[in-house]
Design a protein around this motif. Structure first.
Motif, PDB file in Angstrom:
ATOM      1  N   VAL A  15       0.848  -1.188   0.000  1.00  0.00           N
ATOM      2  CA  VAL A  15       0.000   0.000   0.000  1.00  0.00           C
ATOM      3  C   VAL A  15       0.885   1.240   0.000  1.00  0.00           C
ATOM      4  O   VAL A  15       2.086   1.176   0.290  1.00  0.00           O
ATOM      5  N   SER A  16       0.311   2.381  -0.327  1.00  0.00           N
ATOM      6  CA  SER A  16       1.092   3.613  -0.451  1.00  0.00           C
ATOM      7  C   SER A  16       1.613   4.058   0.922  1.00  0.00           C
ATOM      8  O   SER A  16       0.997   3.772   1.958  1.00  0.00           O
ATOM      9  N   PRO A  17       2.750   4.770   0.953  1.00  0.00           N
ATOM     10  CA  PRO A  17       3.288   5.283   2.221  1.00  0.00           C
ATOM     11  C   PRO A  17       2.286   6.147   2.970  1.00  0.00           C
ATOM     12  O   PRO A  17       2.229   6.126   4.197  1.00  0.00           O
ATOM     13  N   HIS A  18       1.493   6.919   2.228  1.00  0.00           N
ATOM     14  CA  HIS A  18       0.476   7.780   2.843  1.00  0.00           C
ATOM     15  C   HIS A  18      -0.545   6.940   3.614  1.00  0.00           C
ATOM     16  O   HIS A  18      -0.935   7.279   4.737  1.00  0.00           O
ATOM     17  N   THR A  19      -0.978   5.822   3.013  1.00  0.00           N
ATOM     18  CA  THR A  19      -1.955   4.941   3.658  1.00  0.00           C
ATOM     19  C   THR A  19      -1.347   4.248   4.873  1.00  0.00           C
ATOM     20  O   THR A  19      -1.998   4.110   5.918  1.00  0.00           O
ATOM     21  N   VAL A  20      -0.108   3.811   4.736  1.00  0.00           N
ATOM     22  CA  VAL A  20       0.582   3.164   5.863  1.00  0.00           C
ATOM     23  C   VAL A  20       0.646   4.101   7.060  1.00  0.00           C
ATOM     24  O   VAL A  20       0.372   3.706   8.194  1.00  0.00           O
ATOM     25  N   LEU A  21       0.982   5.359   6.797  1.00  0.00           N
ATOM     26  CA  LEU A  21       1.079   6.346   7.879  1.00  0.00           C
ATOM     27  C   LEU A  21      -0.278   6.567   8.539  1.00  0.00           C
ATOM     28  O   LEU A  21      -0.375   6.674   9.770  1.00  0.00           O
ATOM     29  N   ALA A  22      -1.351   6.609   7.728  1.00  0.00           N
ATOM     30  CA  ALA A  22      -2.705   6.786   8.272  1.00  0.00           C
ATOM     31  C   ALA A  22      -3.090   5.613   9.169  1.00  0.00           C
ATOM     32  O   ALA A  22      -3.640   5.807  10.259  1.00  0.00           O
ATOM     33  N   TYR A  23      -2.806   4.377   8.725  1.00  0.00           N
ATOM     34  CA  TYR A  23      -3.091   3.187   9.531  1.00  0.00           C
ATOM     35  C   TYR A  23      -2.327   3.243  10.854  1.00  0.00           C
ATOM     36  O   TYR A  23      -2.881   2.955  11.912  1.00  0.00           O
ATOM     37  N   GLN A  24      -1.057   3.597  10.763  1.00  0.00           N
ATOM     38  CA  GLN A  24      -0.230   3.626  11.971  1.00  0.00           C
ATOM     39  C   GLN A  24      -0.744   4.658  12.968  1.00  0.00           C
ATOM     40  O   GLN A  24      -0.836   4.376  14.172  1.00  0.00           O
ATOM     41  N   GLU A 148       0.799   9.634  -5.923  1.00  0.00           N
ATOM     42  CA  GLU A 148       1.317   9.198  -7.220  1.00  0.00           C
ATOM     43  C   GLU A 148       2.285  10.223  -7.797  1.00  0.00           C
ATOM     44  O   GLU A 148       3.314   9.873  -8.372  1.00  0.00           O
ATOM     45  N   LEU A 149       1.945  11.509  -7.628  1.00  0.00           N
ATOM     46  CA  LEU A 149       2.838  12.562  -8.114  1.00  0.00           C
ATOM     47  C   LEU A 149       4.143  12.565  -7.326  1.00  0.00           C
ATOM     48  O   LEU A 149       5.226  12.691  -7.906  1.00  0.00           O
ATOM     49  N   ILE A 150       4.060  12.406  -6.019  1.00  0.00           N
ATOM     50  CA  ILE A 150       5.260  12.403  -5.183  1.00  0.00           C
ATOM     51  C   ILE A 150       6.179  11.230  -5.549  1.00  0.00           C
ATOM     52  O   ILE A 150       7.399  11.361  -5.559  1.00  0.00           O
ATOM     53  N   GLY A 151       5.590  10.080  -5.879  1.00  0.00           N
ATOM     54  CA  GLY A 151       6.382   8.892  -6.204  1.00  0.00           C
ATOM     55  C   GLY A 151       6.825   8.810  -7.649  1.00  0.00           C
ATOM     56  O   GLY A 151       7.594   7.909  -8.020  1.00  0.00           O
ATOM     57  N   LEU A 152       6.385   9.741  -8.488  1.00  0.00           N
ATOM     58  CA  LEU A 152       6.691   9.705  -9.923  1.00  0.00           C
ATOM     59  C   LEU A 152       8.173   9.977 -10.183  1.00  0.00           C
ATOM     60  O   LEU A 152       8.766  10.873  -9.590  1.00  0.00           O
ATOM     61  N   LYS A 153       8.755   9.185 -11.104  1.00  0.00           N
ATOM     62  CA  LYS A 153      10.164   9.375 -11.479  1.00  0.00           C
ATOM     63  C   LYS A 153      10.261   9.735 -12.961  1.00  0.00           C
ATOM     64  O   LYS A 153       9.358   9.468 -13.747  1.00  0.00           O
ATOM     65  N   VAL A 164       2.502   9.096 -19.538  1.00  0.00           N
ATOM     66  CA  VAL A 164       3.189   8.868 -18.277  1.00  0.00           C
ATOM     67  C   VAL A 164       2.653   7.591 -17.644  1.00  0.00           C
ATOM     68  O   VAL A 164       1.449   7.320 -17.692  1.00  0.00           O
ATOM     69  N   LYS A 165       3.556   6.800 -17.094  1.00  0.00           N
ATOM     70  CA  LYS A 165       3.160   5.576 -16.387  1.00  0.00           C
ATOM     71  C   LYS A 165       3.059   5.885 -14.904  1.00  0.00           C
ATOM     72  O   LYS A 165       4.020   6.358 -14.295  1.00  0.00           O
ATOM     73  N   VAL A 166       1.898   5.640 -14.338  1.00  0.00           N
ATOM     74  CA  VAL A 166       1.647   5.969 -12.934  1.00  0.00           C
ATOM     75  C   VAL A 166       1.512   4.686 -12.133  1.00  0.00           C
ATOM     76  O   VAL A 166       0.816   3.757 -12.549  1.00  0.00           O
ATOM     77  N   VAL A 167       2.185   4.647 -10.998  1.00  0.00           N
ATOM     78  CA  VAL A 167       2.059   3.511 -10.077  1.00  0.00           C
ATOM     79  C   VAL A 167       1.029   3.899  -9.030  1.00  0.00           C
ATOM     80  O   VAL A 167       1.275   4.748  -8.177  1.00  0.00           O
ATOM     81  N   GLY A 168      -0.166   3.289  -9.109  1.00  0.00           N
ATOM     82  CA  GLY A 168      -1.268   3.672  -8.241  1.00  0.00           C
ATOM     83  C   GLY A 168      -1.438   2.778  -7.033  1.00  0.00           C
ATOM     84  O   GLY A 168      -0.510   2.069  -6.626  1.00  0.00           O
ATOM     85  N   LYS A 169      -2.636   2.800  -6.463  1.00  0.00           N
ATOM     86  CA  LYS A 169      -2.935   1.993  -5.280  1.00  0.00           C
ATOM     87  C   LYS A 169      -2.758   0.511  -5.586  1.00  0.00           C
ATOM     88  O   LYS A 169      -3.094   0.054  -6.674  1.00  0.00           O
ATOM     89  N   GLY A 170      -2.271  -0.234  -4.601  1.00  0.00           N
ATOM     90  CA  GLY A 170      -2.058  -1.662  -4.795  1.00  0.00           C
ATOM     91  C   GLY A 170      -0.950  -1.952  -5.779  1.00  0.00           C
ATOM     92  O   GLY A 170      -0.860  -3.045  -6.340  1.00  0.00           O
TER      93      GLY A 170
END
Length: 294
Positions: A15-24, A148-153, A164-170
């Motif tokens: 899961v995304s870092p943002h979601t992990v932080l929310a769960y924690q 997704e924008l923050i993780g974009l390379k 642009v190829k985007v790495v989304g949820k999951g």
């Protein structure tokens, strides 16, 4: 237990870092409530009455039903994990019900206002100015999520194919086309990026700070709010509003719902259909204004 669950979310569920932080944060808040209210903090000891008491406490704090429901969902995921791991023998969240909430339509920026923003915004020619322009344009013209924008390379941006190829949820990938406008400004941003940092590696993050370190959520929020403040009256001026605006404008122009679903990276049509309400409201306004018998 908490560490194992976070590790599971990061490496197995991906899961995304943002979601992990929310769960924690949700679980740490629940643990603090257990300690202050019942004088224990072991998650495995908590039972249905303890969880119900926490939900009541959240309601009394006047938290929005959507926020409380997210915390309930966090507990459900966590206790299912503990059940599968054999840490507990029964799930204490089994009878916990989500709160009822009214349907809230997504906030979006009207088309004339968005056009004014794109035409009237003025950015400096330096790195930060061009970066801030790209943040706003990419969020609105691609519908990307903040994470997704923050993780974009740079390696995921194909200027030759205008996509642009985007790495989304999951960890699911999707391809989003780039308009002529945003492609042109990405090329300008790329030039300034190379001049600022001497070299651009394909492994570099697309949006970075002056130190070339990866951007962080609050930085993106500040850029969006600063530039929307002059044009948008709504109190909501977040990156997600630009995503809502992207979807609403596409549907208002007659875009296929399934196509919008794929562009947004939604797993089902149900999540995308909420945007059709805004389109229907526009149709009603046109009908009432134009039909002689309305």
């Amino acid at each position: 237990m908490l560490f194992s669950f976070i590790n599971y979310l990061q490496h197995e569920k991906r899961v995304s870092p943002h979601t992990v932080l929310a769960y924690q944060k949700d679980l740490e808040q629940f643990q603090h409530f257990l300690k202050s209210s019942f004088e224990f903090e072991e998650f495995s000891i908590a039972e249905h009455p303890h969880i119900r008491a926490w939900v009541i406490d959240l309601i009394e704090q006047s938290l929005a039903p959507s926020s409380i429901n997210r915390k309930i969902a966090t507990l459900r995921s966590f206790y299912k994990f503990l059940l599968r791991s054999g840490v507990i023998s029964k799930d204490p969240t089994y009878k916990i019900q989500a709160l009822k909430k009214g349907r809230v339509l997504p906030t979006f920026v009207p088309e004339p206002t968005m056009e004014e923003i794109l035409q009237e915004m003025r950015f400096e020619e330096n790195f930060e100015g061009q970066r801030d322009r790209i943040i706003l344009e990419v969020l609105y013209l691609t519908g990307m999520r903040l994470s997704e924008l923050i993780g974009l390379k740079w390696s995921e941006i194909d200027l030759y194919e205008s996509q642009v190829k985007v790495v989304g949820k999951g960890n699911k990938n999707r391809i989003i086309p780039l308009s002529v406008r945003v492609k042109k400004n990405i090329i300008l941003y790329k030039k300034v990026f190379e001049e600022t940092f001497s070299i651009l590696n394909t492994s570099d993050y697309f949006i970075v700070r002056k130190s070339k370190e990866q951007a962080y959520p609050m930085m993106i929020y500040r850029v969006v709010r600063k530039n929307l403040d002059l044009f948008v009256q709504s109190s909501k001026r977040s990156p997600h509003v630009l995503r809502h605006t992207f979807a609403t404008h596409l549907l208002n122009k007659g875009a296929d719902l399934n196509a919008v679903k794929d562009l947004l990276g939604h797993s089902s049509l149900a999540a995308t259909q909420v945007y059709t309400h805004n389109s229907i409201e526009k149709l009603k306004a046109v009908f009432e204004q134009a039909h002689p018998k309305a």
